[in-house]
Design an enzyme around this catalytic site. Structure first.
Site, mmCIF file in Angstrom:
data_model
loop_
_atom_site.group_PDB
_atom_site.id
_atom_site.type_symbol
_atom_site.label_atom_id
_atom_site.label_comp_id
_atom_site.label_asym_id
_atom_site.label_seq_id
_atom_site.Cartn_x
_atom_site.Cartn_y
_atom_site.Cartn_z
ATOM 1 C CG HIS A 46 35.057 52.894 14.365
ATOM 2 N ND1 HIS A 46 34.003 52.801 15.245
ATOM 3 C CD2 HIS A 46 34.931 51.846 13.526
ATOM 4 C CE1 HIS A 46 33.259 51.752 14.929
ATOM 5 N NE2 HIS A 46 33.810 51.151 13.893
ATOM 6 N N GLY A 71 29.836 51.357 13.568
ATOM 7 C CA GLY A 71 28.892 51.065 14.635
ATOM 8 C C GLY A 71 29.478 50.206 15.732
ATOM 9 C CG LEU A 118 28.012 55.990 14.844
ATOM 10 C CD1 LEU A 118 28.531 56.738 16.061
ATOM 11 C CD2 LEU A 118 27.134 54.832 15.264
ATOM 12 C CG ASP A 119 31.528 54.807 13.671
ATOM 13 O OD1 ASP A 119 32.168 55.515 14.470
ATOM 14 O OD2 ASP A 119 30.924 53.779 14.005
ATOM 15 C CB ALA A 120 29.777 58.772 8.273
#
Lengths: 310, 310, 310, 310
Positions: free
Chosen positions: B218, B227, B253-255
């Site tokens: 990311h 995000g 998402l992205d976690a």
């Protein structure tokens, strides 16, 4: 008993630091640092020794340096139910483990605060950085004395209630003043010494009394710019990054085992003055990190290198 | 047997990488990653198991997360004289150690190259970074296929002799294309997947088939700017440092668990364009570091965190 | 005219890079890099020259090195309404500004892509890093040839469609091979040379033809560990940080003006192998950053230092 | 006259700092920070203004933010032969330059030491870091008072001879205590305020009186972990790097223009306690860097971003 003696001698922490923390929680632990020729079964043997005597391992870190085939380990365990009395652990370990494995070891009880002397000259940044850590209780260490070749830092020592000894050093009186320094250090029960930008070279004779127990900060990224005036040399060379290095002091100037290094960017916009100013921030942080590792007994020097346990 | 199969399937390394290195030296080793509730004696018990069966421990690293009271360990040992046959180690370990300690474990034979699929969209920087490491032999990994939702990277895949599958994804065909992706991945014997700036979100159903085996990059310092369009957001916020994060992908998402992060300085002189350009360097290095840790079996995800062994 | 010639010779970018960008937007700009003895009024005079001739300044950065009392400036301006024709700017500037201020200057038209030769030996990491930047269009540069003393990198050059010349160098044929190199470089209209881990020392005679136009990557934090085998030396010294340095090459080995440096942490857990592996990431990034600064005409070497404009 | 007044009020520097330096060297300079809509000819016009009035430019840095088409500049010049008297410079500049270019500007005379108030709660690390810089003469600043909501730091203030005001803040008395704070700040001729881990939120009413003149340190890498307990949140998230951010305070919590940020690596071996300990080093360095930039008049906030001149 070493433990109670050391506590009794403890320098009072003027601003409500937490020297008594150990007493309150009273979790007694031991730390052992070992190294020996590598061979199979060491970890199994040592952990079995702790475990079978009802010690609970809190942390264990081992390392093998393949280039010299040597084994290193730091082990911390809980003494709560440990069957061997504190003052016999060293004997038992030597007989049962260290001797058969040809092991060198140091045993510490971390609730016992080490006693640290500071040597300083005219600059205050490293001194304040360490004293404020000590005063706030972040460092579990006693500071029984500060020695300097100049009187400038005396007021700072005074504010923190720490005895200050001004021993100006000249070529002529150096041997004499070092003898006086050693005397003061011994009276104070000093465990290790920090050179906080102390601008004198200590003699080999002095250093032999404190092997791997004198920590210096050098204001360059060693081995670049060893010796005098490293910022001047770095500026002349046009480097884009400057550094600082904390290391154990040996008889060879700026060549002892490196403990910690860090760097900061510089550019053509920096002058020699800003090299020095930026460098001072590095110096104090890199020195304090190195000293804190030593206080935590996380450093093991072997040959000219250090193992820094996590 | 998994071992010989994998070697047989090995992707040829076009530029003289060193895939056969393991055969030449033929030092057979095993790596085990374990975690379990912390309790006294685990290290002693495991090391005794290895030692008494004539295994020689090459490295051992343990960690206890006090906040959840959980024990983690990575242990690598030499199988040369190990008395338990390779294909029985897992059974014996489960019975003798894992069961009584309620341990979760994974056993690897590092001479077996894991099989890595790459998902990519239109940008080549992460792709080249990984392929060049693989080609030079720095990464002991097989790359049986590259999947993309765009045709742009096909020529690069072609040059490295890696099968390329273009599966454009729309809202309508997403389920169908994911099913095709899974089919291709299974045919190729894929062990794990790297999303090299793949601009599609994978479904939870897909991810459940590869738990802690899908690595994403990311382009921000998570959890800041999760995000879409993180560089735009970072530029708007006026930050002085930008970052990149490689992490295992989960349904949120992205976690997912963070593997590696790094940062670079920016200033008011940077535009959005230079944020993106500087960020690309971060992205490729941070992704490749994360992937390399996974290849070396140095990563253990637990809850939402990773233990990264040294 | 240099401008059209260079555009005509442009190496095609195989994967859809954006070589023609300058033509599409057609914002014509000029960049001038100057240095001279410092004195009052230089900025006022130069900016007045641009402004009164209807040039619009896009960026201006000046610097005075007080230690040598020298003025440096980089100025970029829009040529759209500039009253002096492109091919006369140099003349006018010399007569009106440079002569009275004893100024040294270089004038560039950034829409003209510089032509860069790459020298390489056996390692691909720096080569791939640069070629992928070029191919993606991130670098506005032409790469007309790659020269090597070994054949290993030929396949990579081939994939990117770049002529590759293998010129093995021995003590005996060195002068002859260098002459051949110069011939090839001149035929290709080379503006500058990048040594991407090229393991030969170039002669002073060669270097004099490309003053401040040969960029090397040295795999240490200079001036530490100059010369051969810096990772070995760093490992022996037990440093906690390793580095890489990109610099202009001069007749004195590893002593030319430093362009860019960066570092990464190492620890006792690192072996010589992992020093080398971590170092390769530094090398490619630090070299590419240095080359990109050169491509953007942001570097000005004076004495043994560089001014790096922002 | 502002100049002499400020010098007269100067807090004495207890340890031999160099407050009188300006008097000794007596090089009088001026610094102007400007911003305005970008348009051609600004640099030429301003430099001509300085030059034609016999000012010698010491440094000039300009920047254009293309995303908002705004021009920024910091210019420092020597007043030695400057034909406009000190106390008229502002008028002349406003009339001749600022008005026609719709320019916002601030004029400073750097030999005039700014007056800085410190707000602190219970932690000493940032406070000591700043006081030691001031005492050593590294910071050319006066510190007329320290305000706290707790009495803990009073002894430290006392040692440095700085008036300390303990104003405990509750929900009920907040407005009243803020009024008292403002009164004290005004009596002391305060130019700007530093929140050195001050654990109270200042009201918007308070902040409006000190726009871009209140500097805070937030113990996270903003915008990640804004608000309370950022180390707890970072630990929970499992990040691999933690940070600190110094910023101007606005009415929106932790959302003001960022001045400086820095980070340090953490790992699974770190506990919440070591996050906090490592973070304290970041906090003090990042705050002191930000404050020093402000003291040097190198900061220009516009919208929610800062231009940090070099």
């Amino acid at each position: 008993m070493l433990f109670s003696t050391t506590f009794a001698k403890r320098t009072p922490s003027p601003l409500g630091g937490r020297p008594g923390r150990g007493f309150l929680l009273f979790i007694m632990t031991a730390i052992i640092l070992v190294h020996c020729p590598d061979q199979p079964g060491i970890v199994a043997r040592v952990t079995e020794f702790i475990h079978s005597n009802r010690g609970n391992i809190i942390s264990l870190e081992q390392h093998v340096d393949r280039s010299v085939n040597r084994f290193f380990m730091r082990l911390k365990w809980d003494l709560d139910n440990f069957m061997i009395p504190r003052d016999r652990i060293s004997d038992y370990f030597r007989t049962l483990i260290a001797a058969p494995y040809r092991m060198t070891f140091d045993l510490y009880f971390p609730e016992t605060r080490p006693r640290m002397a500071i040597f300083v000259s005219k600059m205050s940044h490293c001194l304040y950085d360490m004293l404020s850590r000590w005063e706030s209780g972040d460092w579990q260490v006693d500071i029984p004395l500060i020695i300097s070749n100049h009187p400038d830092m005396q007021p700072i020592a005074g504010r923190f209630g720490i005895p200050f000894h001004c021993l100006p050093v000249t070529r002529e009186n150096k041997a004499e003043q070092e003898a006086r320094q050693v005397e003061l250090l011994q009276e104070a029960g000093t465990d290790f010494i920090v050179l906080a930008r102390y601008m004198q070279v200590l003699s080999t004779g002095f250093l032999l009394q404190y092997p791997n127990r004198v920590i210096n900060i050098h204001h360059s990224f060693l081995p670049a710019f060893a010796g005098a005036k490293p910022y001047h040399a770095a500026y002349e060379r046009g480097v884009k990054i400057i550094g600082a290095t904390s290391h154990y002091v040996t008889g060879e100037l700026d060549a002892g085992p490196i403990i910690e290094q860090d760097v900061i960017r510089v550019s053509h916009r920096d002058s020699l003055d800003t090299f020095i100013r930026k460098g001072k921030d590095l110096e104090k942080i890199v020195l304090s990190r190195g000293v804190f590792l030593h206080i935590q007994r996380k450093l093991l020097a072997y040959g000219n290198r250090t193992v820094v346990f996590g």
